[in-house]
Design a protein around this motif. Structure first.
Motif, mmCIF file in Angstrom:
data_model
loop_
_atom_site.group_PDB
_atom_site.id
_atom_site.type_symbol
_atom_site.label_atom_id
_atom_site.label_comp_id
_atom_site.label_asym_id
_atom_site.label_seq_id
_atom_site.Cartn_x
_atom_site.Cartn_y
_atom_site.Cartn_z
ATOM 1 N N ARG A 6 0.824 -1.204 0.000
ATOM 2 C CA ARG A 6 0.000 0.000 0.000
ATOM 3 C C ARG A 6 0.864 1.263 0.000
ATOM 4 N NH1 ARG A 6 -5.285 -1.350 3.844
ATOM 5 N NH2 ARG A 6 -5.735 -3.397 2.910
ATOM 6 N N PHE A 7 2.011 1.176 0.635
ATOM 7 C CA PHE A 7 2.934 2.312 0.626
ATOM 8 C C PHE A 7 3.422 2.607 -0.788
ATOM 9 C CE2 PHE A 7 7.506 3.487 0.651
ATOM 10 C CZ PHE A 7 7.387 4.772 1.146
ATOM 11 N N ILE B 168 4.181 -5.866 -5.117
ATOM 12 C CA ILE B 168 5.187 -6.752 -4.509
ATOM 13 C C ILE B 168 4.704 -8.189 -4.592
ATOM 14 C CG2 ILE B 168 6.585 -7.168 -2.465
ATOM 15 C CD1 ILE B 168 5.840 -4.317 -1.527
ATOM 16 N N THR B 169 4.962 -8.846 -5.702
ATOM 17 C CA THR B 169 4.548 -10.239 -5.882
ATOM 18 C C THR B 169 5.410 -11.177 -5.068
ATOM 19 O OG1 THR B 169 3.836 -9.691 -8.123
ATOM 20 C CG2 THR B 169 4.087 -12.028 -7.590
ATOM 21 N N TYR C 258 3.193 6.420 -5.579
ATOM 22 C CA TYR C 258 3.011 6.726 -6.996
ATOM 23 C C TYR C 258 1.609 7.259 -7.323
ATOM 24 C CZ TYR C 258 7.469 4.390 -7.624
ATOM 25 O OH TYR C 258 8.808 4.048 -7.554
ATOM 26 N N HIS C 259 0.811 7.497 -6.268
ATOM 27 C CA HIS C 259 -0.528 8.044 -6.487
ATOM 28 C C HIS C 259 -0.800 9.212 -5.544
ATOM 29 C CE1 HIS C 259 -0.779 4.149 -8.552
ATOM 30 N NE2 HIS C 259 -1.763 4.694 -9.278
ATOM 31 N N ARG D 95 0.760 1.152 10.939
ATOM 32 C CA ARG D 95 -0.233 1.901 11.715
ATOM 33 C C ARG D 95 -1.069 2.802 10.802
ATOM 34 N NH1 ARG D 95 4.664 2.602 14.812
ATOM 35 N NH2 ARG D 95 4.688 1.135 16.568
ATOM 36 N N PHE D 96 -0.428 3.409 9.794
ATOM 37 C CA PHE D 96 -1.103 4.376 8.936
ATOM 38 C C PHE D 96 -2.087 3.698 7.975
ATOM 39 C CE2 PHE D 96 -1.255 7.088 5.092
ATOM 40 C CZ PHE D 96 -1.699 8.275 5.661
ATOM 41 N N TYR D 97 -1.633 2.639 7.311
ATOM 42 C CA TYR D 97 -2.460 2.013 6.278
ATOM 43 C C TYR D 97 -3.409 0.949 6.825
ATOM 44 C CZ TYR D 97 0.763 4.230 2.986
ATOM 45 O OH TYR D 97 1.519 5.143 2.291
#
Length: 486
Positions: free
Chosen positions: A110-111, A153-154, A116-117, A343-345
């Motif tokens: 998610r980071f 991240i596969t 990139y968004h 913690r954030f995501y």
């Protein structure tokens, strides 16, 4: 086999280290009983014969790794030192590790998407913007690109260590193109061949099914849902140090092994040349770094990748695993912020802790580290494989002086960590058990829409030199089979 009494002490001094097999008092840890009894009862001649047979089999199968030493004219190709005594992880211990690894990779994925968004984590002041834009792995070309399945991240290789109390810590996140899969699977094959009765009696988790999971997550990324996806492993070629692994994975998963010269671009689609003509490729599992992937987008003098592959990727006609730009989360300085990412995501507390880490770009951290350099491990943030690293307690006065100067001149290039007393495990040498430091590279496979699989056990890496803390294969380290009890 004769039933042996549990020993009252280890065959070597524990010296304050956490030992995977032995402990004070009862001697052998309960989950190691059968393994200890088997190895304590075996004759030295039989052990030596098994070790020789293993080395011969590895050489015959080409299970090698190339060592690059700047002091040598030619690189040295050698077999990976393989130790016969497996590392054993109890079920409950593994379940906690598995949950912590999935939590960590989910937050990291998610980071990367956020970077990139929307860049919410930067706007929230949690990760400094300069840590992103100045990162050598940040790819502006990936801004706004929607990756297949939302998955960057596969494959990931998360390095875990244990301290003197046996507590697990995450040492590093390897997210670009982590290596070691083949050694994990071949270690199990060799142990099943050498000690079939032992592997059966201990009731351990199977790892072979993880190859099917690997193939499943690659298939899940395919942008073409109308047919069976064509998957290719993109390798730099036979002179790459991990080429054996590339061939092994391609063969075991039944996917195509290709080099850049085997591919071509038409209408923003990637095709593979074959005896029956061209065939469109849907998923590329790449084992080359970003800068060599596309000479039109990255390094213009690359001969390894394919010109225009990024255009096919951006057009949505191709999935690339791991996604270009993933290395922005692989940087050792970004590692410091992973607990905050969780913690954030995810709005969760981290299950697995980081090793305490100091940023050399921070004035207070830098002053503290320089004052205590002889007790620190210093790493160059953009390097891996044990390169660009100082281990303070083992460094000479000149090495300490040189690193101190580099830190002062280029503080943004380095992080530092206190020297952790890595756990030890017994290895067999000349028929006797001797202690060596170990870590654990755990592999997490992630498919589309956050579907995860953690390979049971992972790869235990061993510092084969007495007292050494460097376990990397590129620095002469070896490996063990890792058993998770079921």
């Amino acid at each position: 086999m004769r039933k042996m009494e549990r020993i009252q002490s280890a065959p070597y001094p524990l010296e304050g280290f956490y030992d995977e097999m032995f402990c004070e008092g009862p001697g052998v840890r309960t989950h190691y009983d059968q393994v200890y009894q088997r190895f304590a009862a075996i004759h030295k001649e039989e052990l030596s014969a098994k070790q020789r047979a293993t080395e011969r089999r590895m050489m015959e199968e080409g299970i090698t790794f190339t060592l690059y030493n700047p002091d040598q004219m030619q690189p040295l190709e050698r077999t990976i030192p393989f130790d016969l005594i497996p590392r054993i992880i109890p079920k409950n211990e593994w379940l906690r590790l598995e949950a912590g690894l999935i939590q960590r990779v989910k937050a990291l994925n998610r980071f990367v998407h956020d970077v990139y968004h929307e860049q919410r984590i930067i706007k929230a002041g949690i990760v400094p913007r300069k840590m992103i834009v100045a990162n050598c792995y940040f790819r502006p070309e990936m801004k706004g690109v929607e990756v297949p399945g939302g998955n960057y991240i596969t494959t990931s290789g998360i390095d875990l260590i244990r301290d003197h109390q046996g507590e697990y810590y995450v040492l590093e996140d390897n997210l670009r193109s982590p290596s070691g899969f083949s050694y994990l699977f071949k270690s199990r094959t060799m142990m099943n061949r050498l000690f079939p009765e032992l592997a059966f009696s201990c009731s351990i988790r199977d790892v072979e099914h993880s190859l099917n999971h690997f193939l499943t997550v690659l298939r899940s990324l395919s942008p073409n849902r109308n047919r069976e996806p064509v998957i290719a492993l993109l390798t730099p070629g036979q002179y790459n140090s991990a080429y054996y692994e590339h061939t092994f994975l391609a063969q075991q998963m039944g996917i195509h092994l290709v080099e850049g010269r085997d591919l071509t671009i038409m209408d923003h689609k990637v095709y593979m040349r074959g005896l029956k003509g061209l065939r469109q490729v849907d998923v590329i599992y790449r084992r080359i770094d970003d800068e060599y992937l596309d000479p039109l987008s990255f390094s213009p003098d690359s001969m390894l990748g394919l010109a225009g592959i990024m255009n096919a990727y951006r057009a949505g006609n191709l999935a690339i695993a791991n996604a270009p730009g993933t290395g922005v989360a692989d940087d050792k300085a970004i590692y410091i912020y992973v607990p905050d990412m969780i913690r954030f995501y995810l709005q969760e507390e981290p299950i697995l802790n980081n090793v305490p880490t100091y940023l050399m770009s921070d004035d207070a951290d830098r002053a503290f580290v320089l004052e205590n350099l002889q007790e620190m491990v210093v790493k160059e943030t953009s390097l891996s494989g044990g390169y660009g690293m100082l281990i303070g307690p083992a460094a000479s006065a000149q090495e300490l002086k040189d690193f101190a100067m580099n830190i002062r001149n280029y503080p943004g290039r380095y992080i530092a960590q206190p020297t952790v007393q890595l756990s030890r495990a017994p290895v067999m040498q000349q028929g006797s058990m001797v202690p060596r430091h170990v870590d654990l590279r755990a592999f997490v496979l992630a498919g589309a829409n956050e579907s995860f699989h953690v390979v049971p056990g992972g790869l235990t890496r061993v510092a084969m030199t007495e007292g050494s803390l460097v376990v990397n294969s590129s620095q002469g380290g070896g490996c063990k089979d890792t058993w998770v009890l079921s």
